[in-house]
Motif scaffolding. Structure first.
Motif, PDB file in Angstrom:
ATOM      1  N   GLU A  23       0.849  -1.186   0.000  1.00 23.65           N
ATOM      2  CA  GLU A  23       0.000   0.000   0.000  1.00 23.65           C
ATOM      3  C   GLU A  23       0.882   1.232   0.000  1.00 23.65           C
ATOM      4  OE1 GLU A  23      -3.014   0.106   2.987  1.00 23.65           O
ATOM      5  OE2 GLU A  23      -3.512  -2.015   2.713  1.00 23.65           O
ATOM      6  N   HIS A  24       0.495   2.205  -0.790  1.00 30.39           N
ATOM      7  CA  HIS A  24       1.267   3.432  -0.987  1.00 30.39           C
ATOM      8  C   HIS A  24       0.362   4.604  -0.600  1.00 30.39           C
ATOM      9  CE1 HIS A  24       4.156   6.066  -2.982  1.00 30.39           C
ATOM     10  NE2 HIS A  24       3.229   6.524  -3.807  1.00 30.39           N
ATOM     11  N   HIS A  25       0.719   5.320   0.465  1.00 33.06           N
ATOM     12  CA  HIS A  25      -0.071   6.443   0.967  1.00 33.06           C
ATOM     13  C   HIS A  25       0.752   7.713   0.839  1.00 33.06           C
ATOM     14  CE1 HIS A  25      -2.808   3.487   2.727  1.00 33.06           C
ATOM     15  NE2 HIS A  25      -1.712   2.837   3.067  1.00 33.06           N
ATOM     16  N   VAL A  26       0.151   8.741   0.236  1.00 28.31           N
ATOM     17  CA  VAL A  26       0.866  10.002   0.007  1.00 28.31           C
ATOM     18  C   VAL A  26      -0.016  11.150   0.485  1.00 28.31           C
ATOM     19  CG1 VAL A  26       2.044  11.452  -1.676  1.00 28.31           C
ATOM     20  CG2 VAL A  26       1.939   8.981  -2.043  1.00 28.31           C
ATOM     21  N   TYR A  27       0.583  12.045   1.265  1.00 22.79           N
ATOM     22  CA  TYR A  27      -0.112  13.218   1.794  1.00 22.79           C
ATOM     23  C   TYR A  27       0.534  14.462   1.218  1.00 22.79           C
ATOM     24  CZ  TYR A  27      -2.048   9.816   4.942  1.00 22.79           C
ATOM     25  OH  TYR A  27      -2.697   8.714   5.437  1.00 22.79           O
ATOM     26  N   PHE A  28      -0.311  15.413   0.786  1.00 22.28           N
ATOM     27  CA  PHE A  28       0.157  16.642   0.144  1.00 22.28           C
ATOM     28  C   PHE A  28      -0.300  17.858   0.934  1.00 22.28           C
ATOM     29  CE2 PHE A  28      -0.588  13.500  -3.174  1.00 22.28           C
ATOM     30  CZ  PHE A  28       0.556  13.580  -3.944  1.00 22.28           C
ATOM     31  N   TRP A  29       0.635  18.757   1.190  1.00 20.49           N
ATOM     32  CA  TRP A  29       0.355  20.074   1.731  1.00 20.49           C
ATOM     33  C   TRP A  29       0.653  21.060   0.604  1.00 20.49           C
ATOM     34  CZ3 TRP A  29       2.144  16.072   4.540  1.00 20.49           C
ATOM     35  CH2 TRP A  29       1.595  15.847   5.806  1.00 20.49           C
ATOM     36  N   MET A  30      -0.376  21.752   0.131  1.00 22.26           N
ATOM     37  CA  MET A  30      -0.211  22.645  -1.004  1.00 22.26           C
ATOM     38  C   MET A  30       0.399  23.982  -0.564  1.00 22.26           C
ATOM     39  SD  MET A  30      -1.298  20.472  -3.104  1.00 22.26           S
ATOM     40  CE  MET A  30      -1.450  21.278  -4.677  1.00 22.26           C
ATOM     41  N   LYS A  31       1.122  24.595  -1.477  1.00 25.31           N
ATOM     42  CA  LYS A  31       1.698  25.908  -1.206  1.00 25.31           C
ATOM     43  C   LYS A  31       0.593  26.951  -1.072  1.00 25.31           C
ATOM     44  CE  LYS A  31       6.231  25.397  -3.291  1.00 25.31           C
ATOM     45  NZ  LYS A  31       7.143  25.822  -4.355  1.00 25.31           N
ATOM     46  N   GLU A  32       0.883  27.968  -0.288  1.00 25.03           N
ATOM     47  CA  GLU A  32      -0.037  29.077  -0.134  1.00 25.03           C
ATOM     48  C   GLU A  32      -0.316  29.670  -1.512  1.00 25.03           C
ATOM     49  OE1 GLU A  32      -0.073  33.181   2.416  1.00 25.03           O
ATOM     50  OE2 GLU A  32       1.009  31.449   3.230  1.00 25.03           O
ATOM     51  N   GLY A  33      -1.533  30.034  -1.747  1.00 24.87           N
ATOM     52  CA  GLY A  33      -1.906  30.595  -3.035  1.00 24.87           C
ATOM     53  C   GLY A  33      -2.511  29.573  -3.986  1.00 24.87           C
ATOM     54  N   ALA A  80      -4.750  13.625  -0.110  1.00 24.01           N
ATOM     55  CA  ALA A  80      -4.025  12.376   0.107  1.00 24.01           C
ATOM     56  C   ALA A  80      -4.489  11.362  -0.919  1.00 24.01           C
ATOM     57  CB  ALA A  80      -4.267  11.838   1.511  1.00 24.01           C
ATOM     58  N   LEU A  81      -3.612  10.419  -1.184  1.00 25.46           N
ATOM     59  CA  LEU A  81      -4.004   9.285  -2.014  1.00 25.46           C
ATOM     60  C   LEU A  81      -3.581   8.016  -1.309  1.00 25.46           C
ATOM     61  CD1 LEU A  81      -1.327   7.981  -3.594  1.00 25.46           C
ATOM     62  CD2 LEU A  81      -1.630  10.000  -4.994  1.00 25.46           C
ATOM     63  N   SER A  82      -4.329   6.956  -1.568  1.00 23.36           N
ATOM     64  CA  SER A  82      -4.045   5.647  -1.004  1.00 23.36           C
ATOM     65  C   SER A  82      -4.180   4.638  -2.134  1.00 23.36           C
ATOM     66  CB  SER A  82      -5.029   5.332   0.122  1.00 23.36           C
ATOM     67  OG  SER A  82      -4.808   4.038   0.618  1.00 23.36           O
ATOM     68  N   PHE A  83      -3.051   4.068  -2.542  1.00 27.33           N
ATOM     69  CA  PHE A  83      -3.033   3.116  -3.652  1.00 27.33           C
ATOM     70  C   PHE A  83      -2.617   1.747  -3.138  1.00 27.33           C
ATOM     71  CE2 PHE A  83      -2.030   6.385  -7.228  1.00 27.33           C
ATOM     72  CZ  PHE A  83      -3.302   6.886  -7.121  1.00 27.33           C
ATOM     73  N   LYS A  84      -3.183   0.716  -3.740  1.00 23.76           N
ATOM     74  CA  LYS A  84      -2.824  -0.656  -3.404  1.00 23.76           C
ATOM     75  C   LYS A  84      -2.294  -1.338  -4.658  1.00 23.76           C
ATOM     76  CE  LYS A  84      -6.041  -0.778   0.363  1.00 23.76           C
ATOM     77  NZ  LYS A  84      -7.233  -1.317   0.963  1.00 23.76           N
ATOM     78  N   PHE A  85      -1.197  -2.039  -4.482  1.00 23.07           N
ATOM     79  CA  PHE A  85      -0.551  -2.766  -5.562  1.00 23.07           C
ATOM     80  C   PHE A  85      -0.502  -4.244  -5.196  1.00 23.07           C
ATOM     81  CE2 PHE A  85       1.054   1.543  -5.654  1.00 23.07           C
ATOM     82  CZ  PHE A  85       0.959   1.875  -6.994  1.00 23.07           C
ATOM     83  N   ALA A  86      -0.695  -5.106  -6.179  1.00 19.69           N
ATOM     84  CA  ALA A  86      -0.687  -6.546  -5.934  1.00 19.69           C
ATOM     85  C   ALA A  86       0.708  -7.028  -5.562  1.00 19.69           C
ATOM     86  CB  ALA A  86      -1.204  -7.302  -7.159  1.00 19.69           C
ATOM     87  N   THR A  87       1.729  -6.377  -6.103  1.00 17.47           N
ATOM     88  CA  THR A  87       3.108  -6.789  -5.839  1.00 17.47           C
ATOM     89  C   THR A  87       3.999  -5.560  -5.659  1.00 17.47           C
ATOM     90  OG1 THR A  87       3.813  -6.773  -8.148  1.00 17.47           O
ATOM     91  CG2 THR A  87       2.817  -8.830  -7.318  1.00 17.47           C
ATOM     92  N   MET A  88       5.120  -5.763  -5.051  1.00 17.16           N
ATOM     93  CA  MET A  88       6.106  -4.698  -4.926  1.00 17.16           C
ATOM     94  C   MET A  88       6.615  -4.296  -6.314  1.00 17.16           C
ATOM     95  SD  MET A  88       7.547  -2.629  -2.857  1.00 17.16           S
ATOM     96  CE  MET A  88       7.494  -3.310  -1.219  1.00 17.16           C
ATOM     97  N   GLU A  89       6.698  -5.257  -7.219  1.00 13.54           N
ATOM     98  CA  GLU A  89       7.133  -4.962  -8.583  1.00 13.54           C
ATOM     99  C   GLU A  89       6.169  -4.003  -9.266  1.00 13.54           C
ATOM    100  OE1 GLU A  89       6.987  -8.105  -7.283  1.00 13.54           O
ATOM    101  OE2 GLU A  89       9.155  -8.354  -7.048  1.00 13.54           O
TER     102      GLU A  89
END
Length: 121
Positions: A23-33, A80-89
């Motif tokens: 599982e790949h979880h990414v959180y984003f804080w956007m720049k002001e403006g 944020a995004l949350s992605f799931k992959f079947a394999t590490m590859e």
């Protein structure tokens, strides 16, 4: 099956339900403006484009849920995004070879103040 409701509207399930290995979880804080309807719409279109990645097993993206404020919750991020992959590859291919991933990173890398990645294997 992907359940869509007002609290989790941007989800995608590509394959039959098999336990993902990564599982790949990414959180984003956007720049002001960048907190305006035009920029948000453009960024959200980019997030939706990532959902078309061929190695993605399933995934979703969104903004902080309206959960109760508690000492252990963090609502400071913008997306944020949350992605799931079947394999590490599959994950590794997404990171290095996926055209949607490259396109989104290139287009928006100057838009975020901070990015936090948390992977679970």
């Amino acid at each position: 099956m992907c359940i869509r409701d007002s609290s989790f509207p941007f989800c995608h399930l590509r394959r039959a339900a098999t336990p993902p290995r990564m599982e790949h979880h990414v959180y984003f804080w956007m720049k002001e403006g960048r907190d305006n309807p035009s920029d948000r719409s453009r960024f959200e279109a980019g997030m939706s484009k990532l959902m078309e990645s061929k190695t993605l097993d399933s995934g979703c993206w969104g903004q902080p849920a309206a959960t109760e404020e508690r000492p252990v919750t963090d609502h400071s991020w913008d997306y944020a995004l949350s992605f799931k992959f079947a394999t590490m590859e599959d994950h590794d291919s997404y990171q290095s070879n996926d055209p949607h991933h490259r396109e989104v990173v290139e287009e928006f890398k100057d838009w975020w103040e901070r990015v936090l990645v948390m992977d679970v294997g």
